[in-house]
Design a protein around this motif. Structure first.
Motif, short mmCIF file in Angstrom:
data_model
loop_
_atom_site.label_atom_id
_atom_site.label_comp_id
_atom_site.label_asym_id
_atom_site.label_seq_id
_atom_site.Cartn_x
_atom_site.Cartn_y
_atom_site.Cartn_z
N LEU A 267 0.81 -1.22 0.00
CA LEU A 267 0.00 0.00 0.00
C LEU A 267 0.84 1.27 0.00
CD1 LEU A 267 -1.60 0.30 3.57
CD2 LEU A 267 0.13 -1.36 2.99
N GLN A 268 2.06 1.24 0.55
CA GLN A 268 2.92 2.42 0.53
C GLN A 268 3.39 2.74 -0.89
OE1 GLN A 268 3.73 -0.56 1.55
NE2 GLN A 268 5.93 -0.90 1.75
N HIS A 269 3.34 1.77 -1.81
CA HIS A 269 3.65 2.00 -3.21
C HIS A 269 2.40 2.36 -4.01
CE1 HIS A 269 7.39 -0.82 -2.69
NE2 HIS A 269 7.58 0.38 -2.18
N ASP A 270 1.28 1.73 -3.65
CA ASP A 270 0.04 1.94 -4.40
C ASP A 270 -0.62 3.27 -4.07
OD1 ASP A 270 0.57 -0.59 -5.30
OD2 ASP A 270 -1.07 -1.58 -4.23
N ARG A 271 -0.61 3.65 -2.79
CA ARG A 271 -1.25 4.89 -2.35
C ARG A 271 -0.28 5.67 -1.44
NH1 ARG A 271 -6.72 5.14 -1.71
NH2 ARG A 271 -6.32 7.35 -1.47
N PRO A 272 0.87 6.11 -1.97
CA PRO A 272 1.89 6.72 -1.10
C PRO A 272 1.42 7.98 -0.39
CG PRO A 272 2.41 7.06 -3.42
CD PRO A 272 1.30 6.07 -3.38
N ASP A 273 0.68 8.83 -1.07
CA ASP A 273 0.25 10.08 -0.43
C ASP A 273 -0.74 9.82 0.69
OD1 ASP A 273 1.88 11.67 -2.00
OD2 ASP A 273 0.34 11.99 -3.53
N GLU A 274 -1.65 8.86 0.48
CA GLU A 274 -2.63 8.55 1.52
C GLU A 274 -1.95 7.90 2.72
OE1 GLU A 274 -6.34 8.02 3.52
OE2 GLU A 274 -5.44 9.46 2.12
N VAL A 275 -1.00 7.01 2.47
CA VAL A 275 -0.27 6.38 3.57
C VAL A 275 0.51 7.43 4.35
CG1 VAL A 275 1.62 4.79 4.12
CG2 VAL A 275 -0.16 4.09 2.51
N LEU A 276 1.17 8.34 3.64
CA LEU A 276 1.92 9.40 4.31
C LEU A 276 0.98 10.29 5.11
CD1 LEU A 276 4.48 11.01 4.91
CD2 LEU A 276 4.14 12.20 2.72
N ARG A 277 -0.18 10.60 4.56
CA ARG A 277 -1.14 11.45 5.27
C ARG A 277 -1.55 10.80 6.59
NH1 ARG A 277 -6.32 12.02 6.44
NH2 ARG A 277 -6.91 10.05 5.42
N LEU A 278 -1.87 9.52 6.55
CA LEU A 278 -2.31 8.82 7.75
C LEU A 278 -1.18 8.73 8.78
CD1 LEU A 278 -4.38 6.00 6.04
CD2 LEU A 278 -5.30 7.83 7.49
N ILE A 279 0.03 8.46 8.31
CA ILE A 279 1.16 8.38 9.24
C ILE A 279 1.46 9.75 9.83
CG2 ILE A 279 3.65 7.96 9.39
CD1 ILE A 279 3.29 5.71 7.36
N GLY A 280 1.49 10.77 8.97
CA GLY A 280 1.76 12.12 9.46
C GLY A 280 0.75 12.57 10.48
N GLN A 281 -0.51 12.27 10.24
CA GLN A 281 -1.57 12.61 11.19
C GLN A 281 -1.37 11.86 12.50
OE1 GLN A 281 -5.71 10.99 10.60
NE2 GLN A 281 -6.18 13.15 10.23
N PHE A 282 -0.97 10.61 12.40
CA PHE A 282 -0.79 9.77 13.59
C PHE A 282 0.35 10.26 14.47
CE2 PHE A 282 1.15 5.84 15.45
CZ PHE A 282 0.14 5.54 16.34
N VAL A 283 1.45 10.72 13.83
CA VAL A 283 2.62 11.16 14.61
C VAL A 283 2.60 12.66 14.84
CG1 VAL A 283 4.01 9.22 13.79
CG2 VAL A 283 4.10 11.41 12.56
N GLY A 284 1.55 13.35 14.38
CA GLY A 284 1.39 14.77 14.68
C GLY A 284 2.20 15.70 13.83
N LEU A 285 2.40 15.35 12.55
CA LEU A 285 3.18 16.21 11.65
C LEU A 285 2.26 17.01 10.74
CD1 LEU A 285 6.00 13.78 10.47
CD2 LEU A 285 6.02 15.38 12.38
N PRO A 286 2.74 18.15 10.25
CA PRO A 286 1.96 18.90 9.26
C PRO A 286 1.84 18.09 7.98
CG PRO A 286 4.17 19.80 9.44
CD PRO A 286 4.01 18.81 10.57
N SER A 287 0.85 18.42 7.16
CA SER A 287 0.62 17.66 5.93
C SER A 287 1.84 17.74 5.05
CB SER A 287 -0.60 18.20 5.18
OG SER A 287 -0.40 19.57 4.85
#
Length: 291
Positions: A267-287
């Motif tokens: 999924l990190q290859h198929d939907r990289p932006d969505e995976v990054l968004r979810l991880i960033g939200q989880f760890v408290g990072l800006p988009s």
């Protein structure tokens, strides 16, 4: 474009390799790839998160530029031991750990064994064990293991004429994989043979099922020891049943589960932006974007 630094270290008599993306003053972030993969598989996510973390991406034993294990020993606890030997984690503050597939299982075992060493855990389509599953009888596990070893004995590695041919094989298994990403993965995932052809770097014995693996309930016991927040990301189109995998989330103290639609196992290859968004939200990072 920023590139990581290559480093080696010793563990269990093996010369193991890892990629260091710099920013050593930042909190550590450990990226653990899955089976038949390598540390450079994480490049997109690593570049996006490097401004906020000291990103470390090891090549697990039997993968990438790390040694193959003597005798083909690849039980999950052995991967955990190798992580304890990583120089970048020595005397470091608690790390954020992200793992894909088998790497997700390793991440959860590491966090359950050393809960004070982990700040957050993210698992990408990696809950591959059901805690309520019944373990096969020991003689059945032994017979399966011996049969797998016998089939691999003397087996010649598959050879590709060019890196592009190897990349094409990857795309045949994942129709969503973009050509440029497939070429990047094959470039770092294959080595050149004496005859000029290319073969995958991973040890075929890595796929053998060790008879001394942990029992399903023992995984659940370690998951229950994880004291930090945990994010379980499931692929909407995967061999892992999200409904059954989500049931395993009951074993965790502090867990959030999400399904990433229109994505297969990688999924990190198929939907990289969505995976990054979810991880960033989880760890408290800006988009951010992984592109």
């Amino acid at each position: 474009m920023q590139q990581p630094q290559s480093h080696f270290y010793q563990s269990h008599g093996l010369r193991l390799h890892y990629w260091d993306w710099g920013n050593a003053a930042a909190p550590p972030l450990l990226l653990i790839h899955g089976g038949k993969d390598h540390g450079r598989s994480w490049d997109g996510l690593a570049r996006a998160l490097q401004p906020h973390f000291h990103v470390i991406a090891p090549d697990l034993r039997g993968h990438g530029d790390s040694d193959w294990a003597r005798g083909g020993s690849y039980a999950l606890p052995e991967y955990v031991y190798d992580l304890t030997r990583l120089p970048a984690l020595a005397d470091a503050p608690p790390a954020t750990v992200i793992g894909h597939s088998m790497g997700g299982m390793i991440a959860m075992l590491y966090a359950g064994t050393f809960p004070k060493k982990v700040n957050r855990v993210v698992v990408l389509d990696g809950v591959t064990v059901r805690p309520d599953a019944k373990m096969a009888a020991v003689h059945e596990r032994m017979i399966k293991w011996l049969g797998q070893l016998e089939r691999l004995e003397g087996r010649e590695p598959r050879r590709y004429t060019t890196i592009a041919d190897a990349a094409g094989q990857m795309r045949a298994h994942n129709k969503r994989l973009k050509p440029e990403l497939a070429l990047h993965l094959a470039t770092h995932g294959a080595r050149r043979n004496d005859d000029g052809s290319y073969s995958w770097k991973f040890d075929p014995y890595q796929r053998v099922t060790a008879p001394h693996r942990l029992a399903p309930q023992e995984y659940a016991e370690l998951w229950a020891r994880i004291s930090c927040p945990t994010l379980l990301l499931f692929a909407g189109e995967s061999f892992i049943d999200p409904a059954q995998a989500a049931e395993a989330s009951r074993s965790f103290k502090d867990v959030r589960a999400e399904i990433v639609s229109d994505a297969g196992h990688w999924l990190q290859h198929d939907r990289p932006d969505e995976v990054l968004r979810l991880i960033g939200q989880f760890v408290g990072l800006p988009s951010a974007s992984s592109n």
